[in-house]
Design an enzyme around this catalytic site. Structure first.
Site, PDB file in Angstrom:
ATOM      1  N   GLY A  12       0.847  -1.207   0.000  1.00 38.06           N
ATOM      2  CA  GLY A  12       0.000   0.000   0.000  1.00 38.06           C
ATOM      3  C   GLY A  12       0.874   1.245   0.000  1.00 38.06           C
ATOM      4  N   LYS A  13       1.880   1.218   0.863  1.00 33.79           N
ATOM      5  CA  LYS A  13       2.847   2.320   0.934  1.00 33.79           C
ATOM      6  C   LYS A  13       3.562   2.487  -0.400  1.00 33.79           C
ATOM      7  CE  LYS A  13       5.204   2.419   5.285  1.00 33.79           C
ATOM      8  NZ  LYS A  13       6.399   2.066   6.009  1.00 33.79           N
ATOM      9  N   ASP A  71       9.008   5.520   7.444  1.00 35.61           N
ATOM     10  CA  ASP A  71       8.443   4.952   8.665  1.00 35.61           C
ATOM     11  C   ASP A  71       7.306   5.869   9.079  1.00 35.61           C
ATOM     12  OD1 ASP A  71       8.986   2.562  10.395  1.00 35.61           O
ATOM     13  OD2 ASP A  71       8.686   4.096  11.938  1.00 35.61           O
ATOM     14  N   PHE A 154      -5.016   1.510   2.777  1.00 32.77           N
ATOM     15  CA  PHE A 154      -4.520   0.371   3.551  1.00 32.77           C
ATOM     16  C   PHE A 154      -4.482   0.782   5.026  1.00 32.77           C
ATOM     17  CE2 PHE A 154      -0.232   1.874   4.654  1.00 32.77           C
ATOM     18  CZ  PHE A 154      -0.088   2.944   3.779  1.00 32.77           C
ATOM     19  N   TYR A 156      -4.873   1.882   8.625  1.00 35.84           N
ATOM     20  CA  TYR A 156      -5.937   2.514   9.407  1.00 35.84           C
ATOM     21  C   TYR A 156      -6.797   3.465   8.563  1.00 35.84           C
ATOM     22  CZ  TYR A 156      -3.148   0.810  13.369  1.00 35.84           C
ATOM     23  OH  TYR A 156      -2.460   0.025  14.268  1.00 35.84           O
ATOM     24  N   LYS A 177      -6.071  11.665  -1.358  1.00 38.28           N
ATOM     25  CA  LYS A 177      -5.344  11.317  -0.129  1.00 38.28           C
ATOM     26  C   LYS A 177      -3.900  11.829  -0.225  1.00 38.28           C
ATOM     27  CE  LYS A 177      -3.359   7.661   2.683  1.00 38.28           C
ATOM     28  NZ  LYS A 177      -3.044   6.258   2.926  1.00 38.28           N
TER      29      LYS A 177
HETATM   30  P1  ITT Z   1       7.636  -1.394   6.024  1.00 36.83           P
HETATM   31  O1  ITT Z   1       8.314  -1.209   7.362  1.00 36.83           O
HETATM   32  O2  ITT Z   1       8.041  -2.651   5.317  1.00 36.83           O
HETATM   33  O3  ITT Z   1       7.721  -0.165   5.175  1.00 36.83           O
HETATM   34  P2  ITT Z   1       5.243  -1.404   7.645  1.00 36.83           P
HETATM   35  O4  ITT Z   1       3.782  -1.573   7.344  1.00 36.83           O
HETATM   36  O5  ITT Z   1       5.830  -2.275   8.733  1.00 36.83           O
HETATM   37  O6  ITT Z   1       6.042  -1.597   6.286  1.00 36.83           O
HETATM   38  P3  ITT Z   1       5.762   0.917   9.255  1.00 36.83           P
HETATM   39  O7  ITT Z   1       6.635   0.173  10.174  1.00 36.83           O
HETATM   40  O8  ITT Z   1       6.159   2.308   8.829  1.00 36.83           O
HETATM   41  O9  ITT Z   1       5.517   0.119   7.916  1.00 36.83           O
HETATM   42  O10 ITT Z   1       4.329   0.949   9.904  1.00 36.83           O
HETATM   43  C1  ITT Z   1       3.393   1.831   9.434  1.00 36.83           C
HETATM   44  C2  ITT Z   1       2.014   1.359   9.837  1.00 36.83           C
HETATM   45  O11 ITT Z   1       1.236   2.545  10.117  1.00 36.83           O
HETATM   46  C3  ITT Z   1       1.340   0.671   8.668  1.00 36.83           C
HETATM   47  O12 ITT Z   1       1.474  -0.726   8.730  1.00 36.83           O
HETATM   48  C4  ITT Z   1      -0.097   1.113   8.828  1.00 36.83           C
HETATM   49  O13 ITT Z   1      -0.735   0.280   9.744  1.00 36.83           O
HETATM   50  C5  ITT Z   1       0.037   2.501   9.432  1.00 36.83           C
HETATM   51  N1  ITT Z   1       0.056   3.529   8.376  1.00 36.83           N
HETATM   52  C6  ITT Z   1       1.108   4.283   7.947  1.00 36.83           C
HETATM   53  N2  ITT Z   1       0.733   5.094   6.939  1.00 36.83           N
HETATM   54  C7  ITT Z   1      -0.572   4.836   6.721  1.00 36.83           C
HETATM   55  C8  ITT Z   1      -1.504   5.330   5.813  1.00 36.83           C
HETATM   56  O14 ITT Z   1      -1.186   6.212   4.876  1.00 36.83           O
HETATM   57  N3  ITT Z   1      -2.750   4.839   5.878  1.00 36.83           N
HETATM   58  C9  ITT Z   1      -3.095   3.924   6.793  1.00 36.83           C
HETATM   59  N4  ITT Z   1      -2.267   3.390   7.677  1.00 36.83           N
HETATM   60  C10 ITT Z   1      -0.999   3.833   7.643  1.00 36.83           C
END
Ligand code: ITT
Length: 205
Positions: A12-13, A71, A154, A156, A177
């Site tokens: 998603g990121k 992050d 994705f 939240y 967004k």
């Molecule tokens: P990577 O470390 O592999 O990049 P991750 O999902 O573990 O993936 P993070 O440690 O940065 O990434 O955690 C970010 C979490 O915060 C992510 O899993 C989502 O649950 C939430 N999050 C971050 N940005 C978001 C967004 O734009 N929309 C919704 N939830 C988001």
């Protein structure tokens, strides 16, 4: 064209980063394009910056290529800033988005609307060499709804309403967004950092 490895397993990121960086002279690949089986980089830092730097450094150390890490997470005021850096693992180490979101709604079950304020934060680190990096931050203020709404995005997104909107991030299309999100703002700031470093027309060379 420069190749940049995005140090993420979160598709998603990655999709959003690709959309936001569209038109820039970078080929963006991610961990799953380079490592099989998929690897996960430990995230043990106390801050978003620690974790973003750890992810970008890990990939840079292994490849010597420009490495970008994001992050990010959600800070909820009623929960004293939780889930924060633990957003991805709020309901456990291998929690799904849905499990994290359900835990969040349960923790806010008794919280009235006016106290459900929250913000998404994103710290982006782009590593050029061992000792040289750009860091950029983005914040998006908003509030947590009472039930999930919408199917886009994705994490939240279905419960986060950005300030000034009654729709959740998951009800906005991705271009709307990205225009207001923590990630959109962090990557716009990173872009300004690249302009300062390489001169205004670096992306047209
Ligand atoms: P990577 O470390 O592999 O990049 P991750 O999902 O573990 O993936 P993070 O440690 O940065 O990434 O955690 C970010 C979490 O915060 C992510 O899993 C989502 O649950 C939430 N999050 C971050 N940005 C978001 C967004 O734009 N929309 C919704 N939830 C988001």
């Amino acid at each position: 064209m420069n190749n940049i490895i995005v140090a993420t397993n979160n598709m998603g990121k990655l999709r959003e980063i690709r959309e936001i960086c569209a038109g820039l002279p970078f080929a963006l690949t991610s961990l799953r394009d380079h490592w099989n089986p998929l690897l996960s980089i430990p995230e043990e830092g106390a801050t978003f910056l620690d974790n973003a730097r750890a992810k970008a450094s890990w990939v840079f150390d292994k490849t010597g290529m420009w490495s970008l890490a994001d992050d990010s997470g959600l800070e909820v005021d009623f929960l004293d800033g939780a889930p924060g850096v633990r957003s991805a693992r709020y309901a456990g180490d291998h929690a799904t988005d849905r499990e994290n979101l359900d835990k969040l709604l349960a923790a806010l079950a008794d919280c009235p609307l006016q106290r459900r304020t929250a913000r998404f934060r994103c710290v982006a680190v782009l590593k050029f060499t061992e000792a040289d990096e750009l860091v950029a931050n983005g914040v998006c203020e908003g509030a947590i709804g009472f039930e999930p709404r919408g199917t886009d995005g994705f994490g939240y997104d279905p419960v986060f309403m950005p300030a000034g909107f009654s729709l959740t991030f998951a009800e906005l299309d991705s271009s709307n967004k990205n225009a207001i999100s923590h990630r959109g703002k962090a990557l716009a700031a990173l872009r300004r950092g690249l302009d300062e470093r390489f001169g205004k027309d670096w992306d047209r060379r």
